[in-house]
Design a protein around this motif. Structure first.
Motif, mmCIF file in Angstrom:
data_model
loop_
_atom_site.group_PDB
_atom_site.id
_atom_site.type_symbol
_atom_site.label_atom_id
_atom_site.label_comp_id
_atom_site.label_asym_id
_atom_site.label_seq_id
_atom_site.Cartn_x
_atom_site.Cartn_y
_atom_site.Cartn_z
ATOM 1 N N UNK A 134 0.657 -1.126 0.553
ATOM 2 C CA UNK A 134 0.099 0.038 0.090
ATOM 3 C C UNK A 134 0.826 1.501 0.201
ATOM 4 N N UNK A 135 1.614 1.377 0.427
ATOM 5 C CA UNK A 135 2.814 2.913 0.950
ATOM 6 C C UNK A 135 4.108 2.455 1.005
ATOM 7 N N UNK A 136 4.933 2.522 -0.001
ATOM 8 C CA UNK A 136 6.320 1.368 -0.378
ATOM 9 C C UNK A 136 7.206 1.880 0.499
ATOM 10 N N UNK A 137 7.541 3.526 0.602
ATOM 11 C CA UNK A 137 8.324 3.391 1.147
ATOM 12 C C UNK A 137 8.261 2.738 3.028
ATOM 13 N N UNK A 138 6.847 2.642 3.585
ATOM 14 C CA UNK A 138 7.166 2.550 4.322
ATOM 15 C C UNK A 138 7.350 0.174 4.866
ATOM 16 N N UNK A 139 7.385 -0.205 3.339
ATOM 17 C CA UNK A 139 7.336 -1.678 3.326
ATOM 18 C C UNK A 139 8.764 -1.834 3.044
ATOM 19 N N UNK A 140 9.568 -1.118 2.426
ATOM 20 C CA UNK A 140 11.170 -0.982 2.165
ATOM 21 C C UNK A 140 11.370 -1.022 3.388
ATOM 22 N N UNK A 141 11.277 -0.319 4.729
ATOM 23 C CA UNK A 141 11.624 -0.350 5.724
ATOM 24 C C UNK A 141 11.470 -1.731 6.694
ATOM 25 N N UNK A 142 10.409 -2.621 6.093
ATOM 26 C CA UNK A 142 9.655 -3.550 7.530
ATOM 27 C C UNK A 142 9.461 -4.888 6.485
ATOM 28 N N UNK A 143 10.451 -4.996 5.451
ATOM 29 C CA UNK A 143 10.601 -6.388 4.967
ATOM 30 C C UNK A 143 12.347 -6.814 3.951
ATOM 31 N N UNK A 144 12.307 -7.912 3.969
ATOM 32 C CA UNK A 144 13.718 -8.213 3.657
ATOM 33 C C UNK A 144 13.879 -8.126 2.444
ATOM 34 N N UNK A 145 13.232 -7.619 1.731
ATOM 35 C CA UNK A 145 13.321 -7.842 0.160
ATOM 36 C C UNK A 145 14.005 -5.727 -0.065
ATOM 37 N N UNK A 146 13.774 -4.988 1.687
ATOM 38 C CA UNK A 146 14.608 -3.665 1.256
ATOM 39 C C UNK A 146 15.609 -3.556 -0.417
ATOM 40 N N UNK A 147 16.898 -3.881 0.124
ATOM 41 C CA UNK A 147 17.956 -3.557 -0.947
ATOM 42 C C UNK A 147 18.034 -4.409 -2.244
ATOM 43 N N UNK A 148 16.935 -5.893 -2.539
ATOM 44 C CA UNK A 148 15.995 -5.557 -3.841
ATOM 45 C C UNK A 148 15.145 -4.277 -4.297
ATOM 46 N N UNK A 149 14.675 -4.262 -3.272
ATOM 47 C CA UNK A 149 13.712 -2.828 -4.020
ATOM 48 C C UNK A 149 14.821 -1.304 -4.375
#
Length: 172
Positions: A134-149
Motif C-alpha cells: 500500500x505504501x512502498x517507503x514503509x514497506x521498504x523498512x519492514x521487509x527483507x526485500x528492501x535491498x532488492x527494492x
C-alpha cells in the motif's frame, strides 16, 4: 506490446450465459502465470462459475528483458496499462464473458496492482487484495526485500519521491 494472458472458463460459459470475469494479477512483480501453483489456482474460481483472466503484464518473466524493462521502476505504469489492455481484448473478443460483471484480484504484487487499480478506475465491480503493498517507503523498512527494492526504485531516504509516486495510497 503483446500481453500474454491465460483464460480459464467454467464449462458452461456461453454467449447465452456469459460468465462473470475475475482478472487475477500474479504476484512478483517479477513473476508469471506460466506454471501451476496450489496457492494461485484459477480453476477454483472456474469451478464456481467465474471466468479467470491471468494477464502477464510488464515486469512478467518469460518474455525477455524488454518486458521487464517496460515496468522497471514504474510498477503502476506499464503493468497497469497492460492489465487494462488484456481485459479490454478479452472482453472484446469473447461473447462468453460478461463485461458488466468484472472483478480484479491479486496478492503480493498482484495485491499492489489491485490497490493501484482501485485508485485509477471504477470499471470493476469488486476488487480483492491480500498480502499487498500500500505504501512502498514503509514497506521498504519492514521487509527483507528492501535491498532488492533499492536496486529498482532507489534509496527511499535519498529519493522518497520514487516511492511515494508509486504508492497506491497516493492515488485515492
Amino acid at each position: 506490446t503483446e500481453i500474454g494472458s491465460w483464460l480459464v472458463r467454467p464449462a458452461d460459459a456461453s454467449p447465452e450465459h456469459p460468465a462473470p470475469l475475475v482478472v487475477w494479477v500474479h504476484g512478483g512483480p517479477l513473476g508469471s502465470w506460466n506454471g501451476w501453483h496450489w496457492r494461485w489456482n484459477p480453476h477454483l474460481l472456474a469451478a464456481r462459475g467465474y471466468a479467470v483472466l491471468g494477464p502477464d503484464p510488464a515486469l512478467s518473466t518469460g518474455y525477455g528483458q524488454r518486458m521487464v524493462d517496460r515496468g522497471w521502476n514504474d510498477w503502476g505504469g506499464a503493468p497497469y496499462e497492460d492489465v487494462t489492455a488484456a481485459v479490454d481484448a478479452a472482453l472484446a473478443s469473447r461473447a462468453d464473458l460478461d463485461a458488466t460483471r468484472t472483478a480484479l484480484m491479486g496478492g503480493s504484487y498482484g495485491g499492489y496492482m489491485a490497490n493501484w487499480v482501485a485508485g485509477h478506475t471504477e470499471r470493476y465491480r469488486a476488487i480483492v487484495t491480500h498480502a499487498s503493498l500500500w505504501e512502498l517507503r514503509g514497506f521498504h523498512g519492514t521487509t527483507d526485500l528492501g535491498s532488492f527494492m533499492e536496486t529498482e526504485i532507489g534509496d527511499p531516504y535519498r529519493e522518497p519521491e520514487q516511492y511515494t509516486r508509486q504508492s497506491p495510497f497516493e492515488h485515492l
